[in-house]
Design a protein around this motif. Sequence first.
Motif, PDB file in Angstrom:
ATOM      1  N   ALA A 104      -8.082  39.211  64.159  1.00 12.31           N
ATOM      2  CA  ALA A 104      -7.076  40.270  64.229  1.00 12.31           C
ATOM      3  C   ALA A 104      -6.964  40.828  65.643  1.00 12.31           C
ATOM      4  O   ALA A 104      -5.867  41.157  66.102  1.00 12.31           O
ATOM      5  CB  ALA A 104      -7.418  41.390  63.249  1.00 12.31           C
ATOM      6  N   SER A 105      -8.082  40.903  66.347  1.00 12.87           N
ATOM      7  CA  SER A 105      -8.039  41.449  67.703  1.00 12.87           C
ATOM      8  C   SER A 105      -7.211  40.570  68.635  1.00 12.87           C
ATOM      9  O   SER A 105      -6.624  41.060  69.598  1.00 12.87           O
ATOM     10  CB  SER A 105      -9.451  41.636  68.263  1.00 12.87           C
ATOM     11  OG  SER A 105     -10.038  40.376  68.552  1.00 12.87           O
ATOM     12  N   LEU A 106      -7.138  39.289  68.346  1.00 14.49           N
ATOM     13  CA  LEU A 106      -6.328  38.387  69.154  1.00 14.49           C
ATOM     14  C   LEU A 106      -4.832  38.644  68.949  1.00 14.49           C
ATOM     15  O   LEU A 106      -4.021  38.329  69.818  1.00 14.49           O
ATOM     16  CB  LEU A 106      -6.650  36.925  68.831  1.00 14.49           C
ATOM     17  CG  LEU A 106      -8.080  36.481  69.166  1.00 14.49           C
ATOM     18  CD1 LEU A 106      -8.317  35.055  68.676  1.00 14.49           C
ATOM     19  CD2 LEU A 106      -8.364  36.600  70.650  1.00 14.49           C
ATOM     20  N   GLU A 107      -4.495  39.219  67.797  1.00 15.14           N
ATOM     21  CA  GLU A 107      -3.091  39.533  67.497  1.00 15.14           C
ATOM     22  C   GLU A 107      -2.673  40.871  68.094  1.00 15.14           C
ATOM     23  O   GLU A 107      -1.487  41.170  68.159  1.00 15.14           O
ATOM     24  CB  GLU A 107      -2.868  39.553  65.985  1.00 15.14           C
ATOM     25  CG  GLU A 107      -3.097  38.206  65.324  1.00 15.14           C
ATOM     26  CD  GLU A 107      -2.993  38.291  63.816  1.00 15.14           C
ATOM     27  OE1 GLU A 107      -2.246  39.168  63.310  1.00 15.14           O
ATOM     28  OE2 GLU A 107      -3.660  37.495  63.144  1.00 15.14           O
ATOM     29  N   GLY A 108      -3.633  41.705  68.453  1.00 14.34           N
ATOM     30  CA  GLY A 108      -3.310  42.984  69.059  1.00 14.34           C
ATOM     31  C   GLY A 108      -3.962  44.149  68.342  1.00 14.34           C
ATOM     32  O   GLY A 108      -4.572  44.011  67.281  1.00 14.34           O
ATOM     33  N   ALA A 111      -2.952  44.922  64.566  1.00 19.63           N
ATOM     34  CA  ALA A 111      -3.566  44.007  63.598  1.00 19.63           C
ATOM     35  C   ALA A 111      -5.045  44.338  63.411  1.00 19.63           C
ATOM     36  O   ALA A 111      -5.558  44.305  62.286  1.00 19.63           O
ATOM     37  CB  ALA A 111      -3.400  42.562  64.058  1.00 19.63           C
ATOM     38  N   GLU A 115      -7.012  45.485  59.929  1.00 23.51           N
ATOM     39  CA  GLU A 115      -8.203  44.796  59.423  1.00 23.51           C
ATOM     40  C   GLU A 115      -9.351  45.781  59.213  1.00 23.51           C
ATOM     41  O   GLU A 115     -10.049  45.716  58.206  1.00 23.51           O
ATOM     42  CB  GLU A 115      -8.625  43.687  60.398  1.00 23.51           C
ATOM     43  CG  GLU A 115      -9.638  42.733  59.842  1.00 23.51           C
ATOM     44  CD  GLU A 115      -9.175  41.992  58.604  1.00 23.51           C
ATOM     45  OE1 GLU A 115      -9.990  41.865  57.673  1.00 23.51           O
ATOM     46  OE2 GLU A 115      -8.013  41.544  58.541  1.00 23.51           O
TER      47      GLU A 115
END
Length: 159
Positions: A104-108, A111, A115
């Motif tokens: 989720a952290s890669l999505e921003g 996100a 989560e």
Amino acid sequence: MQMITNWCAFIYRFRSLLADKWRCERIFLAGDACHTMPPFLGQGMNQGLKDVMNLCWKVSTVLRGFADPNGFLDTYEEERKAVVGAAVQGSLEVGRMLEAMRAASLEGTAALKREVAKGRGRGLEGIPKLSSSKLTQRSDSTKAYPRLTNANGKDTLTG
């Protein structure tokens, strides 16, 4: 043997193993020989030491003639497998939560916040729980094993 494998960030592969049988006649498995788990709860060696502690006093009791080896030594797996299984499941669950948050952290930020909100209030009931920064397990936290001593006050097998 049951095996569960996950990939975390495609860099670190973690898995767990839990042996179906921990005893074959006079041979016993303990620690990593019968269970492995991801490091997320730091319980691998801890559980192995608890296995050996449980097994040592039982073998000592049998060798002194205080218990029948057939039924008494079978209680080792019965007592330890449920506790270890819970630690394995708890460690896997924490790993899954960390992986979900990483993805989720890669999505921003939005996100990641979603989560985190999904996990909020979702305890790990029925598996080991974190309390005051220490892992406690309801199933074995108060269990005291009997200490059988010789005339000098020493256990001849375990010291």
